[in-house]
Motif scaffolding. Structure first.
Motif, PDB file in Angstrom:
ATOM      1  N   SER A  34       0.835  -1.209   0.000  1.00 28.38           N
ATOM      2  CA  SER A  34       0.000   0.000   0.000  1.00 28.38           C
ATOM      3  C   SER A  34       0.866   1.255   0.000  1.00 28.38           C
ATOM      4  N   PHE A  35       1.983   1.245   0.720  1.00 29.17           N
ATOM      5  CA  PHE A  35       2.895   2.387   0.709  1.00 29.17           C
ATOM      6  C   PHE A  35       3.535   2.563  -0.671  1.00 29.17           C
ATOM      7  N   ARG A  36       3.890   1.459  -1.317  1.00 32.08           N
ATOM      8  CA  ARG A  36       4.468   1.544  -2.667  1.00 32.08           C
ATOM      9  C   ARG A  36       3.458   2.159  -3.634  1.00 32.08           C
ATOM     10  N   LYS A  37       2.209   1.729  -3.566  1.00 31.62           N
ATOM     11  CA  LYS A  37       1.171   2.290  -4.434  1.00 31.62           C
ATOM     12  C   LYS A  37       0.989   3.775  -4.153  1.00 31.62           C
ATOM     13  N   GLU A  38       0.970   4.133  -2.878  1.00 27.87           N
ATOM     14  CA  GLU A  38       0.812   5.535  -2.483  1.00 27.87           C
ATOM     15  C   GLU A  38       1.935   6.404  -3.050  1.00 27.87           C
ATOM     16  N   ASN A  39       3.116   5.830  -3.193  1.00 30.42           N
ATOM     17  CA  ASN A  39       4.277   6.554  -3.719  1.00 30.42           C
ATOM     18  C   ASN A  39       4.437   6.428  -5.227  1.00 30.42           C
ATOM     19  N   GLY A  40       3.399   5.907  -5.892  1.00 31.16           N
ATOM     20  CA  GLY A  40       3.419   5.864  -7.349  1.00 31.16           C
ATOM     21  C   GLY A  40       3.978   4.594  -7.951  1.00 31.16           C
ATOM     22  N   TYR A  41       4.143   3.574  -7.148  1.00 31.62           N
ATOM     23  CA  TYR A  41       4.627   2.284  -7.646  1.00 31.62           C
ATOM     24  C   TYR A  41       3.503   1.278  -7.533  1.00 31.62           C
ATOM     25  N   GLY A  42       3.363   0.447  -8.578  1.00 33.37           N
ATOM     26  CA  GLY A  42       2.376  -0.622  -8.503  1.00 33.37           C
ATOM     27  C   GLY A  42       3.012  -1.845  -7.897  1.00 33.37           C
ATOM     28  N   VAL A  43       2.200  -2.803  -7.547  1.00 35.41           N
ATOM     29  CA  VAL A  43       2.725  -4.062  -7.034  1.00 35.41           C
ATOM     30  C   VAL A  43       3.547  -4.718  -8.131  1.00 35.41           C
ATOM     31  N   ASP A  44       4.776  -5.036  -7.848  1.00 34.34           N
ATOM     32  CA  ASP A  44       5.699  -5.689  -8.786  1.00 34.34           C
ATOM     33  C   ASP A  44       5.971  -4.850 -10.030  1.00 34.34           C
ATOM     34  N   ASP A  45       5.813  -3.521  -9.950  1.00 35.89           N
ATOM     35  CA  ASP A  45       6.103  -2.617 -11.059  1.00 35.89           C
ATOM     36  C   ASP A  45       7.228  -1.684 -10.686  1.00 35.89           C
ATOM     37  N   GLY A  46       7.674  -0.977 -11.687  1.00 31.72           N
ATOM     38  CA  GLY A  46       8.534   0.162 -11.453  1.00 31.72           C
ATOM     39  C   GLY A  46       7.619   1.338 -11.162  1.00 31.72           C
ATOM     40  N   PRO A  47       8.096   2.579 -11.373  1.00 30.58           N
ATOM     41  CA  PRO A  47       7.229   3.733 -11.168  1.00 30.58           C
ATOM     42  C   PRO A  47       5.984   3.611 -12.027  1.00 30.58           C
ATOM     43  N   ALA A  48       4.884   4.217 -11.581  1.00 34.14           N
ATOM     44  CA  ALA A  48       3.608   4.118 -12.293  1.00 34.14           C
ATOM     45  C   ALA A  48       3.802   4.419 -13.771  1.00 34.14           C
ATOM     46  N   GLY A  49       3.275   3.533 -14.603  1.00 34.62           N
ATOM     47  CA  GLY A  49       3.392   3.698 -16.043  1.00 34.62           C
ATOM     48  C   GLY A  49       4.683   3.152 -16.624  1.00 34.62           C
ATOM     49  N   ASP A  50       5.601   2.715 -15.781  1.00 36.92           N
ATOM     50  CA  ASP A  50       6.887   2.198 -16.225  1.00 36.92           C
ATOM     51  C   ASP A  50       6.758   0.823 -16.857  1.00 36.92           C
ATOM     52  N   GLY A  51       5.787   0.038 -16.358  1.00 37.62           N
ATOM     53  CA  GLY A  51       5.629  -1.332 -16.875  1.00 37.62           C
ATOM     54  C   GLY A  51       6.829  -2.174 -16.546  1.00 37.62           C
ATOM     55  N   GLY A  52       7.349  -2.025 -15.339  1.00 37.16           N
ATOM     56  CA  GLY A  52       8.539  -2.760 -14.912  1.00 37.16           C
ATOM     57  C   GLY A  52       8.318  -4.253 -15.014  1.00 37.16           C
ATOM     58  N   ALA A  53       9.338  -5.018 -14.673  1.00 38.61           N
ATOM     59  CA  ALA A  53       9.271  -6.471 -14.775  1.00 38.61           C
ATOM     60  C   ALA A  53       8.149  -7.005 -13.923  1.00 38.61           C
ATOM     61  N   SER A  54       7.343  -7.858 -14.490  1.00 38.33           N
ATOM     62  CA  SER A  54       6.280  -8.460 -13.696  1.00 38.33           C
ATOM     63  C   SER A  54       6.863  -9.587 -12.874  1.00 38.33           C
ATOM     64  N   SER A  55       6.188  -9.882 -11.800  1.00 43.39           N
ATOM     65  CA  SER A  55       6.657 -10.906 -10.888  1.00 43.39           C
ATOM     66  C   SER A  55       6.548 -12.279 -11.531  1.00 43.39           C
ATOM     67  N   ALA A  56       7.549 -13.106 -11.318  1.00 44.56           N
ATOM     68  CA  ALA A  56       7.514 -14.468 -11.877  1.00 44.56           C
ATOM     69  C   ALA A  56       6.715 -15.402 -10.998  1.00 44.56           C
TER      70      ALA A  56
END
Length: 136
Positions: free
Chosen positions: A108-130
């Motif tokens: 929840s803190f990561r989301k509040e700071n603009g990060y999704g679960v298992d993402d990079g910054p919002a909109g980054d589309g970072g590596a998804s969790s394996a």
């Protein structure tokens, strides 16, 4: 994809197994793999699949993502989040409910700071969790 870091993975697995106070045979039985195969992984002679790593992680009660990073399957940039989750899941002083609550708060803190679960910054589309952090 990064090349597998089999030697480092084996050392890490051995350390985690010893911290869990499990013999090689006990971990092999709990993970559903053969004793010789697990020994070869620990000595850096075998490259386990993501599925085998997940089984081992579950038996060690650590996150599979932590092992994926050690094996070079997950990108290094995800390491901080993965290590945080791994430390929470590996803490022997917490019960499973407490671990799950801590992970939910962390997410929840990561989301509040603009990060999704298992993402990079919002909109980054970072590596998804394996795999998800398995804690039964």
């Amino acid at each position: 994809m990064a090349s597998l870091n089999v030697g480092g993975l084996g050392e890490y697995l051995r350390e985690q197994r010893r911290n869990a106070q499990l013999s090689l045979r006990q971990l092999a039985d709990a993970a559903g793999v053969s004793n010789p195969y697990l020994s070869q992984i620990e000595r850096g002679l075998r490259k386990p699949s993501a599925e085998i790593l997940q089984q081992i992680a579950k038996a060690l009660r650590i996150s599979a993502e932590t092992l994926y990073v050690q094996a070079g399957i997950l990108d290094e940039r995800d390491r901080g989040e993965v290590e945080t989750r791994g430390v929470i899941l590996a803490d022997p002083t917490l019960d499973e409910r407490q671990k799950q609550v801590l992970l939910q708060i962390y997410e929840s803190f990561r989301k509040e700071n603009g990060y999704g679960v298992d993402d990079g910054p919002a909109g980054d589309g970072g590596a998804s969790s394996a795999g998800t952090a398995d804690a039964s």
